[in-house]
Each structure stands twice: as C-alpha cells, then as structure tokens.
Design an enzyme around this catalytic site. Structure first.
Site, PDB file in Angstrom:
ATOM      1  N   HIS A  98      38.850  38.121  34.949  1.00  0.00           N
ATOM      2  CA  HIS A  98      37.852  37.366  35.712  1.00  0.00           C
ATOM      3  C   HIS A  98      37.477  38.102  37.002  1.00  0.00           C
ATOM      4  O   HIS A  98      36.301  38.347  37.273  1.00  0.00           O
ATOM      5  CB  HIS A  98      38.435  35.983  36.024  1.00  0.00           C
ATOM      6  CG  HIS A  98      37.519  35.057  36.741  1.00  0.00           C
ATOM      7  ND1 HIS A  98      36.850  34.038  36.113  1.00  0.00           N
ATOM      8  CD2 HIS A  98      37.152  34.977  38.048  1.00  0.00           C
ATOM      9  CE1 HIS A  98      36.117  33.374  37.003  1.00  0.00           C
ATOM     10  NE2 HIS A  98      36.287  33.932  38.185  1.00  0.00           N
ATOM     11  N   GLU A  99      38.499  38.450  37.797  1.00  0.00           N
ATOM     12  CA  GLU A  99      38.233  39.076  39.098  1.00  0.00           C
ATOM     13  C   GLU A  99      37.635  40.482  38.947  1.00  0.00           C
ATOM     14  O   GLU A  99      36.796  40.893  39.744  1.00  0.00           O
ATOM     15  CB  GLU A  99      39.504  39.118  39.958  1.00  0.00           C
ATOM     16  CG  GLU A  99      40.066  37.739  40.322  1.00  0.00           C
ATOM     17  CD  GLU A  99      39.072  36.804  40.990  1.00  0.00           C
ATOM     18  OE1 GLU A  99      38.093  37.279  41.584  1.00  0.00           O
ATOM     19  OE2 GLU A  99      39.269  35.578  40.890  1.00  0.00           O
TER      20      GLU A  99
ATOM     21  N   HIS B  14      33.912  40.151  38.557  1.00  0.00           N
ATOM     22  CA  HIS B  14      33.224  40.086  39.855  1.00  0.00           C
ATOM     23  C   HIS B  14      33.136  41.475  40.487  1.00  0.00           C
ATOM     24  O   HIS B  14      32.098  41.869  41.012  1.00  0.00           O
ATOM     25  CB  HIS B  14      33.996  39.177  40.821  1.00  0.00           C
ATOM     26  CG  HIS B  14      33.842  37.717  40.554  1.00  0.00           C
ATOM     27  ND1 HIS B  14      32.624  37.105  40.412  1.00  0.00           N
ATOM     28  CD2 HIS B  14      34.772  36.729  40.419  1.00  0.00           C
ATOM     29  CE1 HIS B  14      32.813  35.806  40.201  1.00  0.00           C
ATOM     30  NE2 HIS B  14      34.101  35.559  40.203  1.00  0.00           N
TER      31      HIS B  14
END
Length: 602
Positions: free
Chosen positions: A392-393, A396
């Site tokens: 997820h990170e 980003h």
C-alpha cells in the site's frame, strides 16, 4: 503459559539497513537551520508583488516562481523536522523544530494569501490578456482552476467576514470531537475470561471480533446505550454542522452543499449519484455475502454485532520483512519493468524505516519532498497485514516518485480523490497473485474473506454514509431540522436497505450516525469508495490487457495534479462519470462471494 512481552528496542539498536536516510534531505540539522532562515527571507519578497499582479505577464510569472521557491523551501523544512520527530517523539530537539516549521508554514500561507483575491479582482479582459501570454503557458491549469471559481468568490469585505466566521463554523466538529474523545466514558463489560474490562473506542472492534457472541453483544449494546444518553446533544451538534455547510454553499452561490463540496476537485454531482445508484444495483450480492456469513457462523439470526467476527479463522503466517518484499515484487510484476525497477530501488535504498522502536510514531505513511526521493514509515510485524501495508505505502511512494520526476513542483502534488488509487491498486494486484498461487484451501478462504471485508467496509459502508450525508443535507436545504429521531429513522432505513433481509437491524444501530466523525467533514467519505472502485477497475484492466493498460496507468502516476482528478482517471481508462468502474469493481466482489461460498459450503 506466561509469555514475557518483548521490550521495544531503542532506535540505536536497530540496524542502519532498516532505517530511512533523512540525510538525503538535509545532511545535518545545521543545513536545516540555514534553509529555515532562507525561507524567512523569501517570505519578505511578498512586498515585491503585492498590488502589481495585473501589471504584466512577466510580473505574474515572477510571482508564481517566487511562490514555488517558497513552497519548496517550506516543504523541506517541515518534512525533515516532522520525520525526525517521528523517529522518536520523545526527542525535545525535534519537537521544537517541528513546532517552528509548522509556525513557519502558517506564516508562508499568510504571506501568499493576497495572490488569488488580487487575480480575481482583475477585469476579465485584462485576465485574458495576461493568461494568454507565452511566459504563463506552464501555469495554464493552475490559472484555470483559480478563474473557474470566480463566480463563487465574494467581495474582499465579504470574504474577510466569511474567513472570520470560519472558527464558528468549525465549532460543531470541535464540540463533537471533545465530547466524543475526551468526555465520553463507557462502562466495563466482561471479557471472554469473565474479567471486567472498561470498554473504549480503541478496544470496541477487538470485542466485536470476539469468537464469543455474548462479548460481542455486550460491547455493541454498551457502546450504543452510552451514546443514547446524549442522543439529543449529538443530533443538535450534527444539525449545526449541516447548517454551516448549507450556509457556506448559499453564501458562495452554489445550488447545494454537495455541489459546493465537489467543486473543489471539479467533480460533477453525477459521479456521486452514479456511485450510490451502482452500489444499490449490487445490494443483492451484498445480501448473499450476509447470508454466507450467517451460514458460516452457524447462526439462526445474524445481528449487527456479528458483522466483524472473522468467518475464516486467521491463518498463522510468519512473513518476515525480506519475505514481504519478495511477495510485493512478485505481485506487482504486471505493472512492467519500469515500475519494478523503481520499486526495487526503493526497497533496497534508504527509503523505508522498517521496524518499531521506542518513541517511534505508530502506523504507516508515505511522505518525502519534491527534491528528495519518497520515504515510507512502517512498524513492520511479521504478518500478512504488514505485507499488505508495505504494498500500500509503496503504491503511494511510486505515485509520488513518478509525479515528481515528470511534473514541475507546481503540479507534482495530487488530490485526495486519486491518492488512494495507487495504494489500493497495489494491494489488489498482490492479492490477485496470492489467490492465484495459494495451494492451501484455508489460506485461500482467509484471503478471499479479507478482500470481501475490504469491499464491505470501503465500498458498501462508505457509500451508505455518502447517501446518508446527501439525505440529511437535503432536509436542511428544504427548510427542515434534524432531530435525534429523524436522523435515527433515516439511518435505520439505510442500514436495513444495505444489509438486507438476512440481517437483524438491531435498534441500537439506528444511532450509529452519532459516532461517525467523518460526518463533520461533509461529502468526504465517498472518495474512499470511488478510489477503491477505480483501483479495482484499473487492476482488472492491467491483468486482462497487460502492457497497454499498464502503460496508461504509468502515465496516470506521472501526471501528479496537472489536470482535474476525473480527467486524469479518464486518461488511465477509468471514466468515473459513468457507472462502469464501480460496476467492474463490484463484479470482482460478486466473483469473490461465489468463490467463498464454494470454499466454505461445498
């Protein structure tokens, strides 16, 4: 058996290979101090431009360059200080630096605040002459974004009055926050061992996941009966917040509070409505999932306190950080060589602060500055959830990396409407890879259930919230008032509609509106559902089409904020003004329900 709790390590005990390298922003704290002074000097240059923006395209271009330079400087000063503090929040030096950087940022906002009102005060003819000049070509989108809101900007005196009323308008949210977080105390309940434990908002979900039904029911009823004691106060507070939204929309000449809110991202109301309509079209599939939950838990009746308990017991999987990196890389192969190359660089360079240490900020985030590489804060545990957090990170971070690489600073930042797309897409691709390669039936069932719960919480629940917000604002706009009874009745009807006939709609759930802080930031939650849907549709296109879809997606990641969010997604192959992306995402949900039925019931 008594297990001794492992003591957290001091930061000095963590190996350097597992720490980020903030020296890539500032080599020393002294270099930070110099940049801080430089930013203060830059602020003084505001006087060179104030009252002169209509003079010539050259003056306006110079003003934009000055703002950009100031923005870059503030970004580096604030980010470095805050990330140093996050390494160990007990360090007084970095607490102080963060406070100083925050105050500097506020001063910078004040120094540049003259620009938009001064530009909008120009006669239209002069605006056209200025903005068509070649030296302002790069600023075309930024200028269009200022000008398009012109009819909603008031006179300077009126704007000043609205700004000064801002704190009053924020009062309902502030009062709710204080009452909900500081003053509200819940009674104790008995846990699985019969021990008395005080119920808190922090442990509520843990209790709701308890395998013992009596514990779930007690936690559920205790929480809502406590909120019920102040039901009229919660209603008055929410009513005041909705009235403030409606007042500002009217003051700025918008037809409704919904349109005023969506206009910030230039999102048409059609997008909001299409989300609600399409999710409702798929409610029968949600009812099937609810029915499956009832059968899997072997219950005669399914209650609202049975929604969070896992229907597939957690699978014990020790996923070390090196193993998590391997899994993420394997799952993201469909994104192509360029993406994978940057991802590998990020995973082996000093982008990531991996492990928990004493004083370190909890949770996870992706951050960084325009001139530095992205950074990721993790608190890795050897679990499946931590592996998904890494995916997820890094989603980003690679969005930030490609935007920074391909856009000027002015357009590198991206809007919240698209921010969760890159992170959620990574999770979807890794999940797809795990489901394809898992040979273990129990693990497959656990993964499918994990994914279904993401859909339920992010698409169905947030859309139900979005529909509730639309309804309550409409009541106030039509001259009505919101009472505890009317709010509860609207909420109960929606809850029954979204969960269907196989769910007992317990009377307590009608009061759920009273505890949702997002309702004080109106028309925000729908972005969770649209972002998740867009990511799911894009992931599906990448898996089905391969390289052409991956190429379009990389262009989207490289676009930053150079166009309006809806346009950026449209170029990537997802038209959020149509029901198609949400429909495609919910077709994935439908397939997952079918798969879990086969795994659990056949």
């Amino acid at each position: 058996m008594h297990v001794e709790q492992q003591k957290l390590k001091a930061r000095t005990e963590i190996a350097d290979q597992y720490k980020w390298k903030l020296e890539d922003i500032f080599a020393t704290d002294q270099a930070w101090e110099q940049e801080f002074k430089q930013a203060e000097k830059l602020m003084e240059e505001a006087r060179n431009f104030q009252g002169r923006l209509g003079e010539s395209p050259a003056v306006l271009a110079e003003c934009f360059e000055w703002m950009d330079k100031l923005g870059l400087s503030i970004e580096e000063v604030y980010t470095y200080a805050r990330m140093r503090r996050d390494e160990d929040n007990r360090q007084a030096r970095y607490q102080e630096m963060t406070d100083k950087a925050g105050a500097l940022s506020v001063r910078a906002g004040s120094a540049t605040s003259f620009v938009v009102p001064e530009l909008l005060a120009l006669p239209e003819k002069r605006w056209q002459e200025l903005t068509q000049a070649p030296e302002l070509k790069i600023y075309a989108h930024a200028l269009d974004n200022i000008w398009r809101k012109r009819e909603h900007v008031l006179s300077q005196a009126e704007e000043k009055l609205l700004a000064e009323a801002g704190e009053i308008a924020e009062a309902p949210g502030t009062i709710f926050g204080m009452a909900n977080n500081a003053d509200l105390k819940f009674p104790a309940i008995r846990d699985e061992q019969g021990q008395e434990v005080e119920l808190t908002k922090g442990n509520f979900i843990q209790f709701m996941e308890s395998p013992e039904r009596r514990v779930r029911k007690d936690a559920f009823e205790t929480l809502y009966h406590t909120y019920d004691k102040q039901r009229n106060t919660w209603a008055a507070t929410l009513n005041a917040s909705v009235k403030a939204d409606v007042f500002y929309a009217k003051a700025r000449r918008y037809p409704s509070a919904l349109e005023a809110s969506l206009d910030d991202d230039r999102v048409p109301v059609r997008v909001y409505d299409a989300l609600i309509e399409t999710v409702q079209e798929f409610l029968p599939v949600m009812y099937r999932y609810v029915d499956l939950r009832k059968k899997a838990l072997a219950l005669d009746e399914l209650h609202m306190y049975d929604v969070y308990v896992p229907i597939v017991p957690e699978v014990e999987m020790a996923i070390t950080y090196p193993k998590a990196k391997e899994m993420v890389l394997a799952g993201l192969k469909p994104l192509g060589q360029e993406y994978l190359h940057v991802l590998e660089q990020g995973l082996k360079s000093s982008w990531i602060d991996v492990y928990e240490n004493e004083g370190k900020t909890s949770g996870a985030y992706s951050w960084g500055t325009y001139r530095s590489h992205p950074y990721v804060l993790l608190n890795h545990q050897d679990t499946l959830d931590s592996m998904f957090t890494l995916a997820h990170e890094m989603g980003h971070s690679l969005h930030t990396y490609f935007s920074n690489k391909n856009q000027p600073h002015l357009y590198a930042g991206y809007k919240i409407f698209v921010a969760e797309v890159a992170s959620t897409l990574n999770e979807a691709l890794v999940m797809d890879h795990l489901l394809k390669t898992s040979g273990d039936k129990k693990l497959t069932a656990y993964l499918v259930n994990h994914y279904l719960e993401q859909f339920r919480g992010t698409v169905f629940r947030q859309t139900m919230f979005a529909e509730f917000e639309k309804k309550v604002h409409a009541v106030v706009e039509e001259g009505g008032a919101l009472t505890a009874d009317s709010l509860s009745e609207m909420y109960r009807e929606l809850n029954t509609k979204y969960y269907g006939p196989n769910m007992v709609s317990d009377p307590e759930i009608a009061l759920e509106w009273a505890r949702i802080p997002h309702f004080y930031n109106a028309f925000y939650v729908y972005k969770y559902a649209t972002g998740f849907s867009a990511a799911t549709a894009l992931a599906r296109a990448i898996l089905n089409e391969g390289e052409p879809a991956a190429k379009r997606y990389l262009e989207f990641l490289s676009s930053g904020g150079s166009d309006y969010p809806i346009e950026l997604l449209r170029k990537a192959g997802v038209d959020m003004e149509t029901p198609q992306p949400v429909r495609e995402a919910l077709e994935v949900f439908s397939g997952l329900v079918e798969r879990l039925e086969q795994l659990l019931l056949k």
